[in-house]
Design a protein around this motif. Sequence first.
Motif, PDB file in Angstrom:
ATOM      1  N   ILE A   1       0.844  -1.197   0.000  1.00  0.00           N
ATOM      2  CA  ILE A   1       0.000   0.000   0.000  1.00  0.00           C
ATOM      3  C   ILE A   1       0.880   1.248   0.000  1.00  0.00           C
ATOM      4  O   ILE A   1       0.587   2.238  -0.689  1.00  0.00           O
ATOM      5  CB  ILE A   1      -0.930   0.011   1.221  1.00  0.00           C
ATOM      6  N   LYS A   2       1.972   1.220   0.758  1.00  0.00           N
ATOM      7  CA  LYS A   2       2.890   2.356   0.796  1.00  0.00           C
ATOM      8  C   LYS A   2       3.502   2.601  -0.582  1.00  0.00           C
ATOM      9  O   LYS A   2       3.632   3.752  -1.030  1.00  0.00           O
ATOM     10  CB  LYS A   2       3.990   2.116   1.825  1.00  0.00           C
ATOM     11  N   ASP A   3       3.897   1.523  -1.275  1.00  0.00           N
ATOM     12  CA  ASP A   3       4.475   1.672  -2.617  1.00  0.00           C
ATOM     13  C   ASP A   3       3.464   2.287  -3.575  1.00  0.00           C
ATOM     14  O   ASP A   3       3.809   3.152  -4.393  1.00  0.00           O
ATOM     15  CB  ASP A   3       4.937   0.313  -3.146  1.00  0.00           C
ATOM     16  N   CYS A   4       2.212   1.829  -3.486  1.00  0.00           N
ATOM     17  CA  CYS A   4       1.168   2.374  -4.364  1.00  0.00           C
ATOM     18  C   CYS A   4       0.970   3.865  -4.100  1.00  0.00           C
ATOM     19  O   CYS A   4       0.763   4.654  -5.033  1.00  0.00           O
ATOM     20  CB  CYS A   4      -0.135   1.612  -4.158  1.00  0.00           C
ATOM     21  N   PHE A   5       1.031   4.250  -2.827  1.00  0.00           N
ATOM     22  CA  PHE A   5       0.900   5.666  -2.482  1.00  0.00           C
ATOM     23  C   PHE A   5       2.079   6.474  -3.024  1.00  0.00           C
ATOM     24  O   PHE A   5       1.900   7.521  -3.667  1.00  0.00           O
ATOM     25  CB  PHE A   5       0.816   5.818  -0.962  1.00  0.00           C
ATOM     26  N   LEU A   6       3.296   6.021  -2.773  1.00  0.00           N
ATOM     27  CA  LEU A   6       4.484   6.762  -3.200  1.00  0.00           C
ATOM     28  C   LEU A   6       4.524   6.923  -4.714  1.00  0.00           C
ATOM     29  O   LEU A   6       5.039   7.921  -5.227  1.00  0.00           O
ATOM     30  CB  LEU A   6       5.749   6.055  -2.719  1.00  0.00           C
ATOM     31  N   TYR A   7       3.970   5.953  -5.439  1.00  0.00           N
ATOM     32  CA  TYR A   7       3.976   6.007  -6.897  1.00  0.00           C
ATOM     33  C   TYR A   7       3.290   7.265  -7.412  1.00  0.00           C
ATOM     34  O   TYR A   7       3.669   7.815  -8.452  1.00  0.00           O
ATOM     35  CB  TYR A   7       3.273   4.767  -7.437  1.00  0.00           C
ATOM     36  N   CYS A   8       2.280   7.731  -6.668  1.00  0.00           N
ATOM     37  CA  CYS A   8       1.529   8.922  -7.092  1.00  0.00           C
ATOM     38  C   CYS A   8       2.405  10.175  -7.119  1.00  0.00           C
ATOM     39  O   CYS A   8       2.055  11.169  -7.769  1.00  0.00           O
ATOM     40  CB  CYS A   8       0.334   9.141  -6.171  1.00  0.00           C
ATOM     41  N   ALA A   9       3.534  10.148  -6.400  1.00  0.00           N
ATOM     42  CA  ALA A   9       4.414  11.319  -6.370  1.00  0.00           C
ATOM     43  C   ALA A   9       5.147  11.518  -7.689  1.00  0.00           C
ATOM     44  O   ALA A   9       5.763  12.569  -7.907  1.00  0.00           O
ATOM     45  CB  ALA A   9       5.429  11.172  -5.238  1.00  0.00           C
ATOM     46  N   LEU A  10       5.093  10.537  -8.585  1.00  0.00           N
ATOM     47  CA  LEU A  10       5.746  10.677  -9.891  1.00  0.00           C
ATOM     48  C   LEU A  10       5.044  11.703 -10.764  1.00  0.00           C
ATOM     49  O   LEU A  10       5.638  12.231 -11.712  1.00  0.00           O
ATOM     50  CB  LEU A  10       5.778   9.328 -10.613  1.00  0.00           C
ATOM     51  N   TYR A  11       3.798  11.993 -10.450  1.00  0.00           N
ATOM     52  CA  TYR A  11       3.020  12.932 -11.253  1.00  0.00           C
ATOM     53  C   TYR A  11       3.210  14.356 -10.730  1.00  0.00           C
ATOM     54  O   TYR A  11       3.494  14.554  -9.548  1.00  0.00           O
ATOM     55  CB  TYR A  11       1.546  12.551 -11.225  1.00  0.00           C
ATOM     56  N   PRO A  12       3.035  15.370 -11.577  1.00  0.00           N
ATOM     57  CA  PRO A  12       3.261  16.757 -11.137  1.00  0.00           C
ATOM     58  C   PRO A  12       2.281  17.203 -10.069  1.00  0.00           C
ATOM     59  O   PRO A  12       1.237  16.576  -9.841  1.00  0.00           O
ATOM     60  CB  PRO A  12       3.067  17.573 -12.428  1.00  0.00           C
ATOM     61  N   GLU A  13       2.615  18.304  -9.438  1.00  0.00           N
ATOM     62  CA  GLU A  13       1.735  18.892  -8.429  1.00  0.00           C
ATOM     63  C   GLU A  13       0.399  19.260  -9.055  1.00  0.00           C
ATOM     64  O   GLU A  13       0.330  19.773 -10.176  1.00  0.00           O
ATOM     65  CB  GLU A  13       2.418  20.140  -7.857  1.00  0.00           C
ATOM     66  N   ASP A  14      -0.690  18.994  -8.333  1.00  0.00           N
ATOM     67  CA  ASP A  14      -2.063  19.297  -8.758  1.00  0.00           C
ATOM     68  C   ASP A  14      -2.496  18.518  -9.998  1.00  0.00           C
ATOM     69  O   ASP A  14      -3.467  18.880 -10.660  1.00  0.00           O
ATOM     70  CB  ASP A  14      -2.238  20.808  -9.028  1.00  0.00           C
ATOM     71  N   TYR A  15      -1.810  17.433 -10.295  1.00  0.00           N
ATOM     72  CA  TYR A  15      -2.119  16.644 -11.485  1.00  0.00           C
ATOM     73  C   TYR A  15      -3.231  15.656 -11.181  1.00  0.00           C
ATOM     74  O   TYR A  15      -3.217  14.984 -10.160  1.00  0.00           O
ATOM     75  CB  TYR A  15      -0.867  15.884 -11.929  1.00  0.00           C
ATOM     76  N   LYS A  16      -4.216  15.592 -12.058  1.00  0.00           N
ATOM     77  CA  LYS A  16      -5.299  14.627 -11.901  1.00  0.00           C
ATOM     78  C   LYS A  16      -4.881  13.321 -12.585  1.00  0.00           C
ATOM     79  O   LYS A  16      -4.811  13.244 -13.805  1.00  0.00           O
ATOM     80  CB  LYS A  16      -6.599  15.180 -12.480  1.00  0.00           C
ATOM     81  N   ILE A  17      -4.605  12.334 -11.764  1.00  0.00           N
ATOM     82  CA  ILE A  17      -4.078  11.054 -12.243  1.00  0.00           C
ATOM     83  C   ILE A  17      -5.237  10.164 -12.667  1.00  0.00           C
ATOM     84  O   ILE A  17      -6.167   9.925 -11.892  1.00  0.00           O
ATOM     85  CB  ILE A  17      -3.278  10.348 -11.124  1.00  0.00           C
ATOM     86  N   HIS A  18      -5.199   9.667 -13.878  1.00  0.00           N
ATOM     87  CA  HIS A  18      -6.244   8.758 -14.348  1.00  0.00           C
ATOM     88  C   HIS A  18      -6.099   7.422 -13.624  1.00  0.00           C
ATOM     89  O   HIS A  18      -5.071   6.752 -13.721  1.00  0.00           O
ATOM     90  CB  HIS A  18      -6.154   8.565 -15.857  1.00  0.00           C
ATOM     91  N   THR A  19      -7.133   7.055 -12.902  1.00  0.00           N
ATOM     92  CA  THR A  19      -7.037   5.875 -12.045  1.00  0.00           C
ATOM     93  C   THR A  19      -6.841   4.591 -12.848  1.00  0.00           C
ATOM     94  O   THR A  19      -6.137   3.683 -12.402  1.00  0.00           O
ATOM     95  CB  THR A  19      -8.302   5.740 -11.174  1.00  0.00           C
ATOM     96  N   GLU A  20      -7.449   4.500 -14.022  1.00  0.00           N
ATOM     97  CA  GLU A  20      -7.305   3.295 -14.837  1.00  0.00           C
ATOM     98  C   GLU A  20      -5.833   3.070 -15.193  1.00  0.00           C
ATOM     99  O   GLU A  20      -5.306   1.959 -15.053  1.00  0.00           O
ATOM    100  CB  GLU A  20      -8.142   3.422 -16.103  1.00  0.00           C
ATOM    101  N   GLN A  21      -5.171   4.131 -15.623  1.00  0.00           N
ATOM    102  CA  GLN A  21      -3.750   4.004 -15.962  1.00  0.00           C
ATOM    103  C   GLN A  21      -2.903   3.739 -14.733  1.00  0.00           C
ATOM    104  O   GLN A  21      -1.947   2.958 -14.774  1.00  0.00           O
ATOM    105  CB  GLN A  21      -3.275   5.281 -16.668  1.00  0.00           C
ATOM    106  N   LEU A  22      -3.247   4.393 -13.632  1.00  0.00           N
ATOM    107  CA  LEU A  22      -2.494   4.202 -12.398  1.00  0.00           C
ATOM    108  C   LEU A  22      -2.532   2.742 -11.962  1.00  0.00           C
ATOM    109  O   LEU A  22      -1.499   2.151 -11.608  1.00  0.00           O
ATOM    110  CB  LEU A  22      -3.069   5.099 -11.300  1.00  0.00           C
ATOM    111  N   ILE A  23      -3.713   2.143 -12.010  1.00  0.00           N
ATOM    112  CA  ILE A  23      -3.852   0.741 -11.604  1.00  0.00           C
ATOM    113  C   ILE A  23      -3.094  -0.170 -12.567  1.00  0.00           C
ATOM    114  O   ILE A  23      -2.446  -1.138 -12.144  1.00  0.00           O
ATOM    115  CB  ILE A  23      -5.338   0.354 -11.523  1.00  0.00           C
ATOM    116  N   GLU A  24      -3.150   0.128 -13.856  1.00  0.00           N
ATOM    117  CA  GLU A  24      -2.372  -0.661 -14.825  1.00  0.00           C
ATOM    118  C   GLU A  24      -0.885  -0.604 -14.496  1.00  0.00           C
ATOM    119  O   GLU A  24      -0.176  -1.619 -14.602  1.00  0.00           O
ATOM    120  CB  GLU A  24      -2.622  -0.136 -16.238  1.00  0.00           C
ATOM    121  N   ASN A  25      -0.419   0.571 -14.081  1.00  0.00           N
ATOM    122  CA  ASN A  25       0.991   0.702 -13.714  1.00  0.00           C
ATOM    123  C   ASN A  25       1.315  -0.096 -12.456  1.00  0.00           C
ATOM    124  O   ASN A  25       2.377  -0.710 -12.342  1.00  0.00           O
ATOM    125  CB  ASN A  25       1.345   2.173 -13.498  1.00  0.00           C
TER     126      ASN A  25
END
Length: 734
Positions: A392-416
């Motif tokens: 769970i921690k790794d999944c959370f940290l992965y979100c930091a790869l995206y820019p500030e205020d970036y809306k991350i597409h969840t479908e792509q995030l889960i695929e990653n």
Amino acid sequence: MGANVQGAMESFFWECISFLRTMVTNFRNLERDMKSLRAETDDLSAQEEDVMTKVEREEVEKGKKRKREVDVWLENVKRFKKEVDGAEENRNEGRISRYKLTKHIEDLKAEVVQLKEKNGFPDGVAIHQLGIPSPQPAATLHSDSANATMKRIWNHLLDVEIRKVGVYGMAGVGKTTILKHIHNQILHSGVFKSILWVTVSKALDLYRLQEEIASAIGLDLSNRVDNEENRSSKIHAELSRRERCLLILDDVWKPFSLDRIGIPEPNQTNGFKLAITTRSITVCRGMESERIVKVEVLLPEEAWDLFEEKVGGPVLDSSEIKPIAELIVKECDCLPLAIITVGRALRGVRDVSVWRNALNELKCSYTEIDGMDDCVFSRLMFSYNRLRNDRIKDCFLYCALYPEDYKIHTEQLIENWVGEGWIDEMENTERERDKGYTILRELIDSCMIKGNDSEYLAGRLDTTELHDLIRDLAINITRVSPRFMVKAREYLEETPRVEEWVENTKRASLMDNKIKKLSGQPMCPQLTTLFLQGNHLLTEISNSFFENMQGLRVVDLSKTWINSLPESFFALKNLRVLRLDSCENLHKVPCLATLKHLRVLSLESTLIKELPQGIEELVNLRKLRLNHTSRLNLFPAGIIPKLTLLEELEMGGSGWRWPSDTTRAAADIKEIVESTKITCLQLCFEDVNGFNNLVGSGKVSALKSFHIALGKTGPHALRESYLFWEFRLFEKML
């Protein structure tokens, strides 16, 4: 005779000498012992002052009553100090024999050791006075939204039908402050006869929680050999005899059994109510809260008003400082604790250089601003540490790869996440997706990320994003382990220097920059994810760039201007996810036959005229996205049957229209009908016969989602056909 007298006199002489020596020694020992006793007494006096300070704080600020054992100790200290003073007087005036004085001093030295050992009071120096609840010191509520939230909680607590109220929100948002205000207002309302406030330890310790509750109700649990059940029974009996009792448990991190602690189960008969604060909605649910209230961050205008108050108005009158201040407030992302901390640190500061430095530190994800580490990041870090496991921690940290205020597409995030191996590869992508959304919900419920639901997706998360300060926390963590290189949206025009590509780097993000060419040969054998999307000026990648990145599993080159892929790319045999969406200069994709582990291939909105060579060799491919490939004019026959694991085929808006049958070397709808795995389908038919063949085959009953167009493409045609097909299906069911 003379000799005998002389001998006797000599013996007497030496006896006198020995006596004098003993006297001198005793005198010196007495002085030494007295000096040692005085030093011990001075230490005891200091401890006495500390205990009195604690007692006064508990009595004055919290309305508590000092414990009897504290009174006894203080009385013993007072008596002891008098005895020491008396011993000194006896020494100075010679009132008693030195032998008796020495013995008395030895006894006093033994006693002072015992007194010093007893001054710890691990269970506190005071208890709540029965029937006299103490007010909670609370900071001012600074916003209309906080007051509105307080009113909601207040109404829930006054509602006779509601017995348990859960309040949750991210660290530093003001949960405890709001509950303290409610606590203090209730003290004067007469709604409850008994009001108890207990702060739960971060690492839930049921024994300590029993001690805290016992202390709050004035119950003596000093018998430490008592077992848990007996302690629970005593607490339950004491709480049960109280009428209209409200128990507030602040900062709960984990659900627990009320019965095990001794807390009566709230109901209308006993008039007992329970309110908790926590950082996770999961805890609220686990404690069976009947009403759950989320404390949100401030509105932007409220955040500015709070910052202005903490800094002091005149400072912000400066035309140089005010624009910087507005950016600082934005970086604090409306989190009250951060705004208060930064505002206090900059209060009265008129040097614009200091303001610029503060802004730069906040932007760079590290800060030496006074109080930020202790007050803000330490609380956020504890939330991170409390995540359920490393995955769970790794999944959370992965979100930091995206820019500030970036809306991350969840479908792509889960695929990653699946590509990284954090979600086990399952027999179908729907199960993987469900697991991914479960992790997302867990992170949202823990207030670690923000979720944005989509009406079109029937409530399923469409995008997610990180609070700015939580993203800063994540980046700080990934500077050490696991090692990330995050340079997203930093306006880079060149590839990072060789020394920045550290060998143990796990993930790297260069997305949304202005890089024109990726050069060099970075030595990053442990790199698993590389984000390059959004570099619109990127036209060239050196042939050797990927040579030392054999561990790559996820690569995103979307929205770049590349027209090909370098030779070293095709040696990435571990690659699971490849995105080349919106590469508007990409007319042809080279042979992909070596990438046999590839699971997701996305070529949406490219100018390809044909499928990549070797695509039939991608035996692990689960998702193939070809939406809006308007120039694609052929889908060769025989590919679909070889992609035996393909589940999702998306070709909405593609130039290729599926025929009903063909004599050409092209695929027809029969290949899709006969595929046993495809459950998600987007495509356009060449004619009505192909459409009828799909409908008549019964394949549609195996599809979990579909968008079908006939004759022409485009969003309106696609949607109209989808609705038409739904109508046909409904009619058939009737």
